[in-house]
Write a protein that holds these residues in place. Structure first.
Motif, PDB file in Angstrom:
ATOM      1  N   ILE A 153       1.436 -24.737  50.940  1.00 50.91           N
ATOM      2  CA  ILE A 153       1.237 -25.645  49.811  1.00 50.91           C
ATOM      3  C   ILE A 153       1.507 -24.955  48.469  1.00 50.91           C
ATOM      4  O   ILE A 153       2.257 -25.488  47.643  1.00 50.91           O
ATOM      5  CB  ILE A 153      -0.181 -26.259  49.848  1.00 50.91           C
ATOM      6  N   PRO A 154       0.939 -23.766  48.211  1.00 47.68           N
ATOM      7  CA  PRO A 154       1.271 -23.096  46.937  1.00 47.68           C
ATOM      8  C   PRO A 154       2.754 -22.757  46.811  1.00 47.68           C
ATOM      9  O   PRO A 154       3.322 -22.862  45.713  1.00 47.68           O
ATOM     10  CB  PRO A 154       0.415 -21.827  46.981  1.00 47.68           C
ATOM     11  N   ILE A 155       3.389 -22.349  47.917  1.00 43.85           N
ATOM     12  CA  ILE A 155       4.816 -22.035  47.848  1.00 43.85           C
ATOM     13  C   ILE A 155       5.620 -23.294  47.553  1.00 43.85           C
ATOM     14  O   ILE A 155       6.552 -23.287  46.736  1.00 43.85           O
ATOM     15  CB  ILE A 155       5.287 -21.375  49.153  1.00 43.85           C
ATOM     16  N   ALA A 156       5.257 -24.396  48.215  1.00 43.75           N
ATOM     17  CA  ALA A 156       5.955 -25.661  47.960  1.00 43.75           C
ATOM     18  C   ALA A 156       5.784 -26.081  46.506  1.00 43.75           C
ATOM     19  O   ALA A 156       6.734 -26.563  45.868  1.00 43.75           O
ATOM     20  CB  ALA A 156       5.431 -26.744  48.889  1.00 43.75           C
ATOM     21  N   ALA A 157       4.576 -25.888  45.966  1.00 44.56           N
ATOM     22  CA  ALA A 157       4.344 -26.231  44.565  1.00 44.56           C
ATOM     23  C   ALA A 157       5.202 -25.362  43.650  1.00 44.56           C
ATOM     24  O   ALA A 157       5.753 -25.843  42.649  1.00 44.56           O
ATOM     25  CB  ALA A 157       2.865 -26.065  44.231  1.00 44.56           C
ATOM     26  N   SER A 158       5.320 -24.079  43.994  1.00 44.30           N
ATOM     27  CA  SER A 158       6.154 -23.185  43.189  1.00 44.30           C
ATOM     28  C   SER A 158       7.615 -23.605  43.252  1.00 44.30           C
ATOM     29  O   SER A 158       8.330 -23.571  42.239  1.00 44.30           O
ATOM     30  CB  SER A 158       5.995 -21.743  43.681  1.00 44.30           C
ATOM     31  N   VAL A 159       8.070 -23.994  44.438  1.00 44.36           N
ATOM     32  CA  VAL A 159       9.447 -24.463  44.590  1.00 44.36           C
ATOM     33  C   VAL A 159       9.692 -25.691  43.727  1.00 44.36           C
ATOM     34  O   VAL A 159      10.697 -25.803  43.034  1.00 44.36           O
ATOM     35  CB  VAL A 159       9.748 -24.769  46.070  1.00 44.36           C
ATOM     36  N   LEU A 160       8.745 -26.622  43.742  1.00 41.29           N
ATOM     37  CA  LEU A 160       8.915 -27.861  42.992  1.00 41.29           C
ATOM     38  C   LEU A 160       8.848 -27.635  41.484  1.00 41.29           C
ATOM     39  O   LEU A 160       9.344 -28.457  40.721  1.00 41.29           O
ATOM     40  CB  LEU A 160       7.856 -28.874  43.415  1.00 41.29           C
ATOM     41  N   ARG A 161       8.224 -26.532  41.055  1.00 39.48           N
ATOM     42  CA  ARG A 161       8.193 -26.221  39.625  1.00 39.48           C
ATOM     43  C   ARG A 161       9.493 -25.612  39.133  1.00 39.48           C
ATOM     44  O   ARG A 161       9.726 -25.514  37.929  1.00 39.48           O
ATOM     45  CB  ARG A 161       7.031 -25.266  39.313  1.00 39.48           C
ATOM     46  N   ASN A 162      10.347 -25.194  40.059  1.00 41.82           N
ATOM     47  CA  ASN A 162      11.617 -24.592  39.666  1.00 41.82           C
ATOM     48  C   ASN A 162      12.525 -25.647  39.040  1.00 41.82           C
ATOM     49  O   ASN A 162      12.735 -26.712  39.612  1.00 41.82           O
ATOM     50  CB  ASN A 162      12.296 -23.973  40.892  1.00 41.82           C
ATOM     51  N   PRO A 163      13.084 -25.392  37.849  1.00 44.99           N
ATOM     52  CA  PRO A 163      13.912 -26.401  37.175  1.00 44.99           C
ATOM     53  C   PRO A 163      15.115 -26.849  37.993  1.00 44.99           C
ATOM     54  O   PRO A 163      15.503 -28.021  37.934  1.00 44.99           O
ATOM     55  CB  PRO A 163      14.351 -25.685  35.892  1.00 44.99           C
ATOM     56  N   MET A 164      15.727 -25.934  38.746  1.00 45.68           N
ATOM     57  CA  MET A 164      16.889 -26.312  39.539  1.00 45.68           C
ATOM     58  C   MET A 164      16.507 -27.272  40.654  1.00 45.68           C
ATOM     59  O   MET A 164      17.225 -28.232  40.949  1.00 45.68           O
ATOM     60  CB  MET A 164      17.574 -25.064  40.086  1.00 45.68           C
ATOM     61  N   ILE A 165      15.360 -27.033  41.276  1.00 45.98           N
ATOM     62  CA  ILE A 165      14.907 -27.919  42.337  1.00 45.98           C
ATOM     63  C   ILE A 165      14.551 -29.278  41.761  1.00 45.98           C
ATOM     64  O   ILE A 165      14.904 -30.323  42.328  1.00 45.98           O
ATOM     65  CB  ILE A 165      13.687 -27.305  43.061  1.00 45.98           C
ATOM     66  N   ARG A 166      13.877 -29.289  40.628  1.00 43.86           N
ATOM     67  CA  ARG A 166      13.514 -30.565  40.007  1.00 43.86           C
ATOM     68  C   ARG A 166      14.754 -31.350  39.600  1.00 43.86           C
ATOM     69  O   ARG A 166      14.807 -32.572  39.754  1.00 43.86           O
ATOM     70  CB  ARG A 166      12.617 -30.317  38.789  1.00 43.86           C
ATOM     71  N   GLY A 167      15.754 -30.639  39.072  1.00 44.77           N
ATOM     72  CA  GLY A 167      16.985 -31.324  38.705  1.00 44.77           C
ATOM     73  C   GLY A 167      17.681 -31.933  39.901  1.00 44.77           C
ATOM     74  O   GLY A 167      18.172 -33.068  39.844  1.00 44.77           O
ATOM     75  N   ALA A 168      17.733 -31.182  41.016  1.00 42.20           N
ATOM     76  CA  ALA A 168      18.371 -31.697  42.232  1.00 42.20           C
ATOM     77  C   ALA A 168      17.612 -32.896  42.786  1.00 42.20           C
ATOM     78  O   ALA A 168      18.221 -33.907  43.175  1.00 42.20           O
ATOM     79  CB  ALA A 168      18.452 -30.594  43.278  1.00 42.20           C
ATOM     80  N   LEU A 169      16.294 -32.807  42.830  1.00 43.24           N
ATOM     81  CA  LEU A 169      15.487 -33.906  43.375  1.00 43.24           C
ATOM     82  C   LEU A 169      15.588 -35.153  42.501  1.00 43.24           C
ATOM     83  O   LEU A 169      15.695 -36.273  43.018  1.00 43.24           O
ATOM     84  CB  LEU A 169      14.030 -33.473  43.508  1.00 43.24           C
ATOM     85  N   LEU A 170      15.576 -34.963  41.190  1.00 48.57           N
ATOM     86  CA  LEU A 170      15.700 -36.114  40.292  1.00 48.57           C
ATOM     87  C   LEU A 170      17.075 -36.755  40.415  1.00 48.57           C
ATOM     88  O   LEU A 170      17.201 -37.988  40.434  1.00 48.57           O
ATOM     89  CB  LEU A 170      15.444 -35.677  38.845  1.00 48.57           C
ATOM     90  N   GLY A 171      18.118 -35.931  40.529  1.00 48.82           N
ATOM     91  CA  GLY A 171      19.458 -36.486  40.713  1.00 48.82           C
ATOM     92  C   GLY A 171      19.584 -37.251  42.007  1.00 48.82           C
ATOM     93  O   GLY A 171      20.190 -38.332  42.057  1.00 48.82           O
TER      94      GLY A 171
END
Length: 313
Positions: A160-178
């Protein structure tokens, strides 16, 4: 043979021009150390976010869909990631360097060098094949990069903490939002897409300039054994293993060159930015980018020449 050499050379020279501009910025003291760090943070937080969002949102998934090629790329990178962790943990004892070394081995400069390489060999009519893999390769690179850097800087290993850290990454957020905007069919008007496109196009040049401004020449000499290990692994060992596997599985032509462009190109520039932002050995990460890019024109030429001689392309 000369044509293939010029293709590899043409892909590498623009990178060194931009890195050279960054070196000039440092030599002329146009930015202080603190300003360089702030610019790099801007690239990581804003530019990479916009680039990932735009690439995912505008990707033409229907034009070229090759599930076997996508599966090979996905599981090949994943398998390489775990093998790299095992090997690096055997040869390097400091966690500070381990994350940067693992990234240097498994993560290539696919978008910057790989896609143009395929286009230069087969033309723009087949460039959709490597482009279709960007939504698979780039997010996987980033997710694995965040995980490995988080683990080796002492972050929690719990999912869970690792997943949260991944989701805080700007590149991951940009990909998920796109991806979300594509799935729900949200139309974005040109006045919004146009500036996002401009930022996405500027991401690589700015990142390379910051890279040149951030790296000192003595940094390339700081860890010669680790640098040599990562360079040989990235440019020789990894492509030898993965291209052999691709050949045995029957990949040929543009599919084979696409695999070659994933597993034989230099270390990703984004790996340097992530290493700097997440407490890993950014000097080593940047040195790996420079060293692998320097030698890539020779090694990529060699892999293309060998594949063409055997008849795989």
């Amino acid at each position: 043979m000369l044509d293939h050499f010029l293709v590899a050379l043409g892909a590498v020279v623009p990178i060194f021009v931009l890195v050279g501009i960054g070196v000039t910025v440092r030599l002329r003291h146009l930015l202080t150390e603190a300003e360089i760090r702030n610019v790099n943070a801007m690239v990581f937080q804003i530019f990479f976010f916009c680039m990932m969002f735009y690439n995912i949102y505008t990707a033409d998934f229907d034009k070229t869909f090759r599930p076997q090629l996508m599966c090979f790329a996905f599981f090949g990178i994943l398998g390489l990631f775990f093998v790299a962790i095992a090997v690096v943990c055997l040869v390097e004892k400091q966690d500070f360097r381990r994350g940067a070394m693992v990234q240097a081995i498994y993560r290539s400069n696919y978008v910057l060098l790989g896609v143009p390489l395929v286009a230069n060999i087969y033309g723009q009519e087949l460039v959709a094949v490597p482009m279709a893999l960007i939504p698979v390769v780039v997010p996987l690179y980033n997710v694995l990069g965040v995980i490995i850097l988080e683990v080796f800087r002492g972050g929690p290993i719990a999912p869970i903490p690792i997943a949260a850290s991944v989701l805080r990454n700007p590149m991951i957020r940009g990909a998920l939002l796109g991806l979300f905007c594509r799935v729900v069919g949200l139309p974005l008007p040109h006045p919004i897409l146009a500036p996002l496109h401009e930022v996405a196009m500027a991401t690589t040049p700015v990142a390379l300039i910051v890279l040149g401004a951030s790296i000192r020449l003595d940094g390339v000499k700081a860890e010669p054994l680790q640098l040599a290990f990562c360079t040989v692994a990235r440019l020789v060992v990894v492509p030898a293993v993965m291209l052999t596997a691709a050949a045995l599985l029957g990949f040929r032509g543009v599919d084979f060159v696409t695999i070659l462009s994933i597993f034989s190109t230099p270390c990703a520039v984004a790996g340097f930015a992530m290493a700097q932002q997440m407490g890993s050995d950014a000097m080593l990460a940047g040195s790996c980018v420079i060293a692998t890019t320097l030698f890539a024109s020779v090694t990529v030429f060699g892999w293309i020449f060998a594949a063409k001689t055997i008849g795989f392309i």
